[in-house]
Design an enzyme around this catalytic site. Structure first.
Site, PDB file in Angstrom:
ATOM      1  N   CYS A 209       0.902  -1.272  -0.037  1.00  0.00           N
ATOM      2  CA  CYS A 209      -0.223  -0.027   0.158  1.00  0.00           C
ATOM      3  C   CYS A 209       0.741   1.274  -0.008  1.00  0.00           C
ATOM      4  O   CYS A 209       1.975   1.285   0.520  1.00  0.00           O
ATOM      5  CB  CYS A 209      -0.859   0.141   1.293  1.00  0.00           C
TER       6      CYS A 209
ATOM      7  N   SER B  84       0.603   3.998   1.616  1.00  0.00           N
ATOM      8  CA  SER B  84       0.826   4.416   3.158  1.00  0.00           C
ATOM      9  C   SER B  84       2.129   3.568   3.424  1.00  0.00           C
ATOM     10  O   SER B  84       2.818   4.452   4.204  1.00  0.00           O
ATOM     11  CB  SER B  84      -0.371   4.361   4.148  1.00  0.00           C
TER      12      SER B  84
ATOM     13  N   HIS C 164       0.065  -3.116   6.535  1.00  0.00           N
ATOM     14  CA  HIS C 164      -1.289  -2.929   7.325  1.00  0.00           C
ATOM     15  C   HIS C 164      -2.662  -3.641   6.695  1.00  0.00           C
ATOM     16  O   HIS C 164      -3.384  -3.360   7.130  1.00  0.00           O
ATOM     17  CB  HIS C 164      -1.278  -1.534   7.875  1.00  0.00           C
TER      18      HIS C 164
ATOM     19  N   CYS D   8      -7.475  -2.598   4.047  1.00  0.00           N
ATOM     20  CA  CYS D   8      -7.171  -1.098   3.907  1.00  0.00           C
ATOM     21  C   CYS D   8      -7.756  -0.719   2.552  1.00  0.00           C
ATOM     22  O   CYS D   8      -8.740  -0.095   2.528  1.00  0.00           O
ATOM     23  CB  CYS D   8      -5.486  -0.931   3.947  1.00  0.00           C
TER      24      CYS D   8
END
Length: 375
Positions: free
Chosen positions: A47, A49, A68, A175
């Protein structure tokens, strides 16, 4: 031979400092304490992030095991855990749900005060970590740390899901998919027949497109400077795709001209201050709703003319698509199993966990939508 109650030695991708590749290391993962769960990870997504931690634009204590967006199987539980048991398929939740705080009790909002997003501690709730490498403690990331063969999470940060679900697909519900899809259907509350503009066509942006289509939008205008993403956007529901580089005027003006003064709903899914402003101005001045989905650079501020809001626009944001994680993640997995939305088109690459750096290269060069790492 049972591993419950014992330290587990396994592999993890450790980030020792910013602007460095991930290092595959042998680490020790301590057993879960009271109200904690140890998970054997099966799959995890790459991801943007996570990459923000690498670049330093998202603050985290170092060294750290990031990741995550994952799914796995419960290996063992600590004292007092009741919501999951060994053998359950689960998704770790970077946005926890304690069920007791003011926000958890609020009917609409979802950012539980026990989160590790606002002021990252890099630990579990008790203030300590469960990872050790080379004799040094390694920090957790957002209470999940899915870039490890085993991880430990707090019970309020794990959701039990359908035992028949394919973990290498539903990990995206941890996510990216949920953040985008929920931003359309839950945060913006896109209405049937409406017009939408989606800025940024990565995995989260395409999930916004899916959400807009599911909600019944009649026009979904996808905006990106990478035209290679347009075919996938149209496959998932975009009715038009435009490249800001093709115009000699600001893209917000183009969108206003295309939609009788502006779209009903706009979404910024990049994390850039300039595109946040463009997305805001591209929605109708009197009745438009603009949602910030992308994570902005750390310690950056956006200067906005209040007149942009005074006339009636609404400017919103939310974490994790506005969903209360422990309640809603199992339902989203059930909806996926019932074929209410697709996940497969978002997954362009599947790599073994050890090739994590290749996965991030694909992300940074725009060659992937979502890369899933498998353990």
């Amino acid at each position: 031979m049972s591993t419950a109650g014992k330290v587990i030695k396994c592999k993890a991708a450790v980030l020792w400092e910013t602007h460095k590749p991930f290092s595959i290391e042998d680490i020790e993962v301590a057993p879960p304490k009271a109200h904690e769960v140890r998970i054997k990870m099966v799959a995890t997504g790459v991801c943007r992030s996570d990459d923000h931690v690498v670049s330093g634009s998202m603050v985290s204590p170092f060294p750290v095991v990031v990741g995550h967006e994952g799914a796995g199987i419960v290996e063992s539980v600590g004292e007092g855990v009741t919501s999951v048991k060994p053998g359950d398929k689960v998704i770790p939740l970077f946005s926890p749900q304690c069920g007791k705080c003011r926000v958890c009790k609020h009917p609409e909002n979802n950012l539980c005060i026990k989160n590790d997003l606002i002021k990252p501690r890099g630990t579990l709730l008790d203030g300590t970590c469960r990872f050790t490498c080379r004799g040094k403690p390694i920090h957790n990331f957002l209470g999940t740390s899915t870039f490890s063969q085993y991880t430990v999470v707090d019970e309020i940060a794990v959701a039990k899901i359908d035992g028949a679900s394919p973990l290498e697909k539903v990990c995206l519900i941890g996510c990216g998919f949920t953040t985008g899809y929920g931003s359309a259907v839950k945060v913006a509350k896109v209405t049937p027949g409406s017009s939408c503009a989606v800025f940024g066509l990565g995995g989260v942006g395409l999930s916004v497109v899916i959400g807009c289509k599911t909600a019944g939008a009649s026009r979904i205008i996808a905006v990106d400077i990478n035209k290679d993403k347009f075919a996938k956007a149209k496959e998932l529901g975009a009715t038009e795709c435009i490249n800001p580089l093709d115009y000699n005027k600001p893209i917000e003006e183009v969108l206003q001209e295309m939609t009788d003064g502006g779209v009903d709903f706009s979404f910024e899914v990049i994390g850039r201050l300039d595109t946040m402003n463009s997305a805001l101005v591209s929605c109708h001045a009197a009745c438009g709703v603009s949602v910030i989905v992308g994570v902005p650079p750390n310690a950056k501020n956006l200067s906005v003319n209040p007149m942009l809001l005074l006339l009636g626009r609404t400017w919103k944001g939310a974490i994790f698509g506005g969903y209360k994680s422990k309640d809603e993640v199992p339902r989203l997995v059930t909806d996926f199993m019932a074929e209410k939305f697709p996940l497969e088109p978002l997954i362009t690459h599947v790599l073994p966990f050890e090739e994590i750096n290749e996965g991030f290269d694909l992300l940074r060069t725009g060659k992937s939508i979502r890369t899933v790492l498998t353990f």
